[in-house]
Design an enzyme around this catalytic site. Sequence first.
Site, PDB file in Angstrom:
ATOM      1  N   ASN A  10       1.064  -1.166  -0.414  1.00  0.00           N
ATOM      2  CA  ASN A  10      -0.465  -0.311  -0.219  1.00  0.00           C
ATOM      3  C   ASN A  10       0.923   1.209   0.009  1.00  0.00           C
ATOM      4  O   ASN A  10       1.964   1.278   0.481  1.00  0.00           O
ATOM      5  CB  ASN A  10      -1.108   0.259   1.688  1.00  0.00           C
ATOM      6  CG  ASN A  10      -2.133  -1.232   1.479  1.00  0.00           C
ATOM      7  OD1 ASN A  10      -2.575  -1.507   0.236  1.00  0.00           O
ATOM      8  ND2 ASN A  10      -2.154  -1.479   2.202  1.00  0.00           N
ATOM      9  N   LYS A  39       0.669  -4.533   4.565  1.00  0.00           N
ATOM     10  CA  LYS A  39       1.312  -5.830   5.394  1.00  0.00           C
ATOM     11  C   LYS A  39       2.241  -6.899   5.192  1.00  0.00           C
ATOM     12  O   LYS A  39       3.054  -7.031   5.525  1.00  0.00           O
ATOM     13  CB  LYS A  39      -0.036  -6.236   6.158  1.00  0.00           C
ATOM     14  CG  LYS A  39      -0.872  -5.497   7.519  1.00  0.00           C
ATOM     15  CD  LYS A  39      -2.020  -7.016   7.798  1.00  0.00           C
ATOM     16  CE  LYS A  39      -2.256  -5.873   9.026  1.00  0.00           C
ATOM     17  NZ  LYS A  39      -1.261  -6.020  10.458  1.00  0.00           N
ATOM     18  N   ASN A 188      -2.859 -11.450  17.348  1.00  0.00           N
ATOM     19  CA  ASN A 188      -2.328 -10.325  18.570  1.00  0.00           C
ATOM     20  C   ASN A 188      -4.062 -10.469  19.649  1.00  0.00           C
ATOM     21  O   ASN A 188      -4.668 -12.214  19.317  1.00  0.00           O
ATOM     22  CB  ASN A 188      -2.473  -8.732  18.172  1.00  0.00           C
ATOM     23  CG  ASN A 188      -3.388  -8.468  17.826  1.00  0.00           C
ATOM     24  OD1 ASN A 188      -5.076  -9.320  17.950  1.00  0.00           O
ATOM     25  ND2 ASN A 188      -3.849  -7.213  16.865  1.00  0.00           N
ATOM     26  N   LEU A 224       1.607  -9.675  22.861  1.00  0.00           N
ATOM     27  CA  LEU A 224       0.517  -9.119  23.827  1.00  0.00           C
ATOM     28  C   LEU A 224       1.542  -7.783  24.024  1.00  0.00           C
ATOM     29  O   LEU A 224       1.222  -7.505  24.721  1.00  0.00           O
ATOM     30  CB  LEU A 224       0.616  -9.779  24.693  1.00  0.00           C
ATOM     31  CG  LEU A 224       0.639 -11.377  24.983  1.00  0.00           C
ATOM     32  CD1 LEU A 224       0.790 -12.251  26.087  1.00  0.00           C
ATOM     33  CD2 LEU A 224      -0.822 -11.077  24.371  1.00  0.00           C
ATOM     34  N   GLY A 225       1.794  -6.871  23.182  1.00  0.00           N
ATOM     35  CA  GLY A 225       2.098  -5.522  23.334  1.00  0.00           C
ATOM     36  C   GLY A 225       2.671  -5.784  24.293  1.00  0.00           C
ATOM     37  O   GLY A 225       4.539  -6.331  23.786  1.00  0.00           O
ATOM     38  N   GLY A 228       5.071  -8.291  25.789  1.00  0.00           N
ATOM     39  CA  GLY A 228       5.528  -9.440  24.816  1.00  0.00           C
ATOM     40  C   GLY A 228       4.729 -10.578  23.929  1.00  0.00           C
ATOM     41  O   GLY A 228       4.235  -9.572  23.318  1.00  0.00           O
ATOM     42  N   ASP A 255       4.223  -5.654  11.823  1.00  0.00           N
ATOM     43  CA  ASP A 255       4.024  -6.949  10.405  1.00  0.00           C
ATOM     44  C   ASP A 255       6.331  -7.099  10.723  1.00  0.00           C
ATOM     45  O   ASP A 255       6.529  -7.492  10.241  1.00  0.00           O
ATOM     46  CB  ASP A 255       4.238  -5.442   9.748  1.00  0.00           C
ATOM     47  CG  ASP A 255       2.415  -5.559   9.319  1.00  0.00           C
ATOM     48  OD1 ASP A 255       2.117  -6.644   9.568  1.00  0.00           O
ATOM     49  OD2 ASP A 255       2.372  -4.375   9.391  1.00  0.00           O
ATOM     50  N   GLY A 299       6.521   5.587  10.905  1.00  0.00           N
ATOM     51  CA  GLY A 299       5.790   4.961   9.902  1.00  0.00           C
ATOM     52  C   GLY A 299       5.896   3.592   9.866  1.00  0.00           C
ATOM     53  O   GLY A 299       6.659   2.969  11.362  1.00  0.00           O
TER      54      GLY A 299
END
Length: 321
Positions: A10, A39, A188, A224-225, A228, A255, A299
């Site tokens: 994209n 992605k 996720n 899990l952000g 971890g 990604d 970005g």
Amino acid sequence: MSVVVVGSVNRDVVARVARIPGPGETVLASSLSRTGGGKGANQAVAAARAGGAAVAFVGAVGDDADGAALRDGLLADGIDVTGLVGVPGATGTALISVGDDGENAIVVVAGANAARSDLTSVQRERVGEADVLATQLEVPLALVTAAAAARRAGAWHVLNAAPSSPLVDAHVDAVDGLLADVDVLIVNEHELRDIAAMSSLEAVSLDAAVDAVAARVPALIVTLGADGCLVATPTGRRRIAAHPTRAVDTTGAGDTFCGVFAASLAASGASAGKADIEVFAAAARIASAAAALAVRSPGAQEAVPTVADVAGLLSEAGAAR
């Protein structure tokens, strides 16, 4: 060793805002930028910068200026784009708002990414050369299924089920067939619960959702952000701690994780069905470090770290123990 990514590419149009607007609300942006995204393309860039594997990208762009520029961007990272076809019409576009807290809101216009539901002969050849096939769900489900069927014996299929809505909306037979062709599923927590067909985020535990989905694939990775990630296989589970970081922009962090994971899996030399949990955990540790670095810069593709950057963070983390 080689990684072939089949997925979306994209033109990202990114507005920096103090906070993400609510329904019906207008906010003023401090800046606007146009960058490479999607992605699939993000994951290809992450795999290429991870080193250790040749990377090819399979997808579609439109016959516009964005398509030509995005192709050139992938080439600049040393990615084989012989499987990137041109189709009439517009290249895919993502409209992204990024708040000062690093969170984002994204609207994707599929464009050329939705144009094909099967592989060309050249694309099929690229997929057949892969040691690791990496896919996502920003392209038609039929294209992902075709890619999974085209890989050679012993090659890994790593599916990042993002966004999860195509699986949720698909006929159960199509989902069952695709998951049967997946060696590693990366999601996720929200995507995990969607696939587990669990609608109440409050009432359903993470462990229950992991149990439901892990029973359907050989290996499951749940990102899990800040907590971890979790690696689950039939032989056990491993929790991988996150690296402390300050998020500037979370766009593309998932990604980055997926692309680096795929490259690390290829570099391990293990064949699909012949790896234990330690192989997945080792790849997840490297991918987690890369994702932690990615959120420190704005970005998607611009923020993907190099192999040297990741090695440096892992070295620092080891010395701090």
